[in-house]
Write a protein that holds these residues in place. Structure first.
Motif, PDB file in Angstrom:
ATOM      1  N   ASP A  46     -12.842  40.139  -5.747  1.00  0.00           N
ATOM      2  CA  ASP A  46     -14.155  39.659  -5.334  1.00  0.00           C
ATOM      3  C   ASP A  46     -13.901  38.729  -4.155  1.00  0.00           C
ATOM      4  OD1 ASP A  46     -16.775  38.920  -5.083  1.00  0.00           O
ATOM      5  OD2 ASP A  46     -16.814  37.644  -6.864  1.00  0.00           O
ATOM      6  N   GLY A  47     -14.013  39.256  -2.936  1.00  0.00           N
ATOM      7  CA  GLY A  47     -13.627  38.499  -1.753  1.00  0.00           C
ATOM      8  C   GLY A  47     -12.115  38.316  -1.757  1.00  0.00           C
ATOM      9  N   ASP A  48     -11.671  37.084  -1.610  1.00  0.00           N
ATOM     10  CA  ASP A  48     -10.236  36.792  -1.650  1.00  0.00           C
ATOM     11  C   ASP A  48      -9.730  36.585  -3.071  1.00  0.00           C
ATOM     12  OD1 ASP A  48      -9.790  36.958   1.063  1.00  0.00           O
ATOM     13  OD2 ASP A  48     -10.133  34.824   1.419  1.00  0.00           O
ATOM     14  N   ASP A  49     -10.641  36.447  -4.026  1.00  0.00           N
ATOM     15  CA  ASP A  49     -10.264  36.149  -5.411  1.00  0.00           C
ATOM     16  C   ASP A  49     -10.058  37.424  -6.225  1.00  0.00           C
ATOM     17  OD1 ASP A  49     -10.801  33.568  -4.599  1.00  0.00           O
ATOM     18  OD2 ASP A  49     -12.626  33.372  -5.794  1.00  0.00           O
ATOM     19  N   PHE A  50      -9.297  37.278  -7.298  1.00  0.00           N
ATOM     20  CA  PHE A  50      -9.220  38.318  -8.318  1.00  0.00           C
ATOM     21  C   PHE A  50     -10.094  37.873  -9.471  1.00  0.00           C
ATOM     22  CE2 PHE A  50      -5.122  38.629  -6.155  1.00  0.00           C
ATOM     23  CZ  PHE A  50      -5.117  39.976  -5.831  1.00  0.00           C
ATOM     24  N   VAL A  51     -10.650  38.826 -10.180  1.00  0.00           N
ATOM     25  CA  VAL A  51     -11.434  38.541 -11.372  1.00  0.00           C
ATOM     26  C   VAL A  51     -10.878  39.412 -12.490  1.00  0.00           C
ATOM     27  CG1 VAL A  51     -13.720  38.619 -12.445  1.00  0.00           C
ATOM     28  CG2 VAL A  51     -13.499  37.975 -10.037  1.00  0.00           C
ATOM     29  N   ALA A  52     -10.603  38.787 -13.626  1.00  0.00           N
ATOM     30  CA  ALA A  52     -10.123  39.516 -14.801  1.00  0.00           C
ATOM     31  C   ALA A  52     -11.145  39.352 -15.907  1.00  0.00           C
ATOM     32  CB  ALA A  52      -8.763  38.980 -15.243  1.00  0.00           C
ATOM     33  N   GLU A  53     -11.517  40.463 -16.524  1.00  0.00           N
ATOM     34  CA  GLU A  53     -12.446  40.432 -17.653  1.00  0.00           C
ATOM     35  C   GLU A  53     -11.776  41.107 -18.838  1.00  0.00           C
ATOM     36  OE1 GLU A  53     -16.771  40.482 -15.447  1.00  0.00           O
ATOM     37  OE2 GLU A  53     -15.943  42.394 -16.126  1.00  0.00           O
ATOM     38  N   PRO A 106      -1.382  41.523  -7.612  1.00  0.00           N
ATOM     39  CA  PRO A 106      -0.735  41.868  -6.340  1.00  0.00           C
ATOM     40  C   PRO A 106      -0.514  40.697  -5.383  1.00  0.00           C
ATOM     41  CG  PRO A 106      -2.942  42.797  -6.447  1.00  0.00           C
ATOM     42  CD  PRO A 106      -2.688  42.138  -7.756  1.00  0.00           C
ATOM     43  N   ALA A 107      -0.896  39.468  -5.758  1.00  0.00           N
ATOM     44  CA  ALA A 107      -0.702  38.306  -4.887  1.00  0.00           C
ATOM     45  C   ALA A 107      -0.569  37.048  -5.731  1.00  0.00           C
ATOM     46  CB  ALA A 107      -1.874  38.168  -3.920  1.00  0.00           C
ATOM     47  N   GLU A 108      -0.009  36.001  -5.118  1.00  0.00           N
ATOM     48  CA  GLU A 108       0.111  34.701  -5.785  1.00  0.00           C
ATOM     49  C   GLU A 108      -1.281  34.136  -6.055  1.00  0.00           C
ATOM     50  OE1 GLU A 108       2.897  32.383  -6.351  1.00  0.00           O
ATOM     51  OE2 GLU A 108       4.115  34.193  -6.260  1.00  0.00           O
ATOM     52  N   ILE A 109      -1.400  33.391  -7.153  1.00  0.00           N
ATOM     53  CA  ILE A 109      -2.666  32.779  -7.557  1.00  0.00           C
ATOM     54  C   ILE A 109      -2.548  31.269  -7.430  1.00  0.00           C
ATOM     55  CG2 ILE A 109      -4.282  32.486  -9.496  1.00  0.00           C
ATOM     56  CD1 ILE A 109      -4.098  35.366  -8.318  1.00  0.00           C
ATOM     57  N   ASP A 110      -3.631  30.615  -7.000  1.00  0.00           N
ATOM     58  CA  ASP A 110      -3.686  29.150  -6.967  1.00  0.00           C
ATOM     59  C   ASP A 110      -4.107  28.704  -8.363  1.00  0.00           C
ATOM     60  OD1 ASP A 110      -4.129  26.464  -6.578  1.00  0.00           O
ATOM     61  OD2 ASP A 110      -5.278  26.722  -4.746  1.00  0.00           O
ATOM     62  N   SER A 111      -3.142  28.404  -9.209  1.00  0.00           N
ATOM     63  CA  SER A 111      -3.431  28.115 -10.622  1.00  0.00           C
ATOM     64  C   SER A 111      -4.301  26.883 -10.810  1.00  0.00           C
ATOM     65  CB  SER A 111      -2.134  27.980 -11.414  1.00  0.00           C
ATOM     66  OG  SER A 111      -1.358  26.927 -10.905  1.00  0.00           O
ATOM     67  N   LEU A 123     -14.149  37.464 -21.975  1.00  0.00           N
ATOM     68  CA  LEU A 123     -13.482  36.404 -21.231  1.00  0.00           C
ATOM     69  C   LEU A 123     -13.461  36.810 -19.772  1.00  0.00           C
ATOM     70  CD1 LEU A 123     -11.709  33.819 -21.055  1.00  0.00           C
ATOM     71  CD2 LEU A 123      -9.740  35.322 -21.455  1.00  0.00           C
ATOM     72  N   ARG A 124     -13.948  35.929 -18.901  1.00  0.00           N
ATOM     73  CA  ARG A 124     -13.969  36.203 -17.460  1.00  0.00           C
ATOM     74  C   ARG A 124     -13.189  35.100 -16.758  1.00  0.00           C
ATOM     75  NH1 ARG A 124     -17.352  39.009 -13.639  1.00  0.00           N
ATOM     76  NH2 ARG A 124     -17.453  37.881 -11.681  1.00  0.00           N
ATOM     77  N   LEU A 125     -12.129  35.490 -16.072  1.00  0.00           N
ATOM     78  CA  LEU A 125     -11.283  34.553 -15.344  1.00  0.00           C
ATOM     79  C   LEU A 125     -11.427  34.806 -13.847  1.00  0.00           C
ATOM     80  CD1 LEU A 125      -8.181  35.117 -17.575  1.00  0.00           C
ATOM     81  CD2 LEU A 125      -9.360  32.941 -17.384  1.00  0.00           C
ATOM     82  N   ARG A 126     -11.703  33.755 -13.093  1.00  0.00           N
ATOM     83  CA  ARG A 126     -11.710  33.845 -11.630  1.00  0.00           C
ATOM     84  C   ARG A 126     -10.387  33.269 -11.163  1.00  0.00           C
ATOM     85  NH1 ARG A 126     -14.598  35.174  -7.409  1.00  0.00           N
ATOM     86  NH2 ARG A 126     -16.411  35.715  -8.628  1.00  0.00           N
ATOM     87  N   LEU A 127      -9.624  34.106 -10.450  1.00  0.00           N
ATOM     88  CA  LEU A 127      -8.256  33.786 -10.059  1.00  0.00           C
ATOM     89  C   LEU A 127      -8.156  33.761  -8.531  1.00  0.00           C
ATOM     90  CD1 LEU A 127      -6.980  36.440 -12.532  1.00  0.00           C
ATOM     91  CD2 LEU A 127      -6.659  34.000 -12.888  1.00  0.00           C
ATOM     92  N   PRO A 128      -8.357  32.592  -7.908  1.00  0.00           N
ATOM     93  CA  PRO A 128      -8.295  32.513  -6.447  1.00  0.00           C
ATOM     94  C   PRO A 128      -6.877  32.744  -5.931  1.00  0.00           C
ATOM     95  CG  PRO A 128      -9.347  30.564  -7.378  1.00  0.00           C
ATOM     96  CD  PRO A 128      -8.732  31.327  -8.510  1.00  0.00           C
ATOM     97  N   ARG A 129      -6.770  33.472  -4.845  1.00  0.00           N
ATOM     98  CA  ARG A 129      -5.467  33.677  -4.204  1.00  0.00           C
ATOM     99  C   ARG A 129      -4.966  32.341  -3.664  1.00  0.00           C
ATOM    100  NH1 ARG A 129      -4.621  39.357  -1.729  1.00  0.00           N
ATOM    101  NH2 ARG A 129      -6.496  40.402  -2.437  1.00  0.00           N
ATOM    102  N   ALA A 130      -3.660  32.180  -3.693  1.00  0.00           N
ATOM    103  CA  ALA A 130      -3.048  31.021  -3.060  1.00  0.00           C
ATOM    104  C   ALA A 130      -3.246  31.140  -1.556  1.00  0.00           C
ATOM    105  CB  ALA A 130      -1.558  30.960  -3.410  1.00  0.00           C
ATOM    106  N   GLU A 131      -3.359  30.018  -0.868  1.00  0.00           N
ATOM    107  CA  GLU A 131      -3.562  30.038   0.585  1.00  0.00           C
ATOM    108  C   GLU A 131      -2.465  30.838   1.282  1.00  0.00           C
ATOM    109  OE1 GLU A 131      -6.131  29.037   2.501  1.00  0.00           O
ATOM    110  OE2 GLU A 131      -7.157  28.574   0.622  1.00  0.00           O
ATOM    111  N   SER A 132      -1.235  30.722   0.787  1.00  0.00           N
ATOM    112  CA  SER A 132      -0.120  31.441   1.420  1.00  0.00           C
ATOM    113  C   SER A 132      -0.225  32.954   1.244  1.00  0.00           C
ATOM    114  CB  SER A 132       1.210  30.948   0.848  1.00  0.00           C
ATOM    115  OG  SER A 132       1.260  31.205  -0.546  1.00  0.00           O
TER     116      SER A 132
END
Length: 141
Positions: A46-53, A106-111, A123-132
């Motif tokens: 979803d944009g730059d973020d990953f979403v896990a359901e 497929p990419a690092e996550i900003d935990s 359960l819905r998790l929004r997982l933003p990509r790390a800036e790098s």
């Protein structure tokens, strides 16, 4: 002359044991692994973020533990199904017990920016990509 008939169920049992052995090993590496009653899981962008359901009907929020490290998401917990000890069970299709699901993204996550919402057994998790890990536009001189 002795005629030996091989038991076809012995062959099937051997195949089942071999498959269980492979699934229990780390042969699959860090791609996707788990044990117990797996929750059904969708992961999308979803944009730059990953979403896990994850579908977790009957699981209490207190019985869930979600972890993010690098590019890995881990969902673990416990699902209990209570019934009277004196009950005679005629059919058991609903899984219960502990589960542990790990998915490599497929990419690092900003935990520090991960958010979670749990409603109606989903359960819905929004997982933003790390800036790098975000794409960067390079200016050409």
């Amino acid at each position: 002359m002795v005629i030996r008939v091989r038991d076809p169920f012995a062959t099937l049992l051997g195949l089942q044991r071999a498959m269980e052995s492979v699934m229990g090993s780390d042969w699959f590496g860090s791609r996707t692994s788990g044990s117990g009653a797996f929750p059904l899981l969708n992961v999308f962008t979803d944009g730059d973020d990953f979403v896990a359901e994850a579908e977790l009907p009957g699981v209490k929020k207190e019985d869930l533990d979600d972890q993010v490290r690098g590019d890995t998401l881990r969902i673990q917990g416990r699902k209990a199904i209570a019934h009277d000890e004196k009950a005679s069970i005629h059919r058991r299709e609903r899984a219960a017990g502990e589960f542990d699901r790990t998915v490599t993204l497929p990419a690092e996550i900003d935990s520090a920016k991960v958010s979670a919402d749990y409603r109606d057994g989903v359960l819905r998790l929004r997982l933003p990509r790390a800036e790098s890990a975000k794409p960067r536009t390079v200016t050409i001189n």
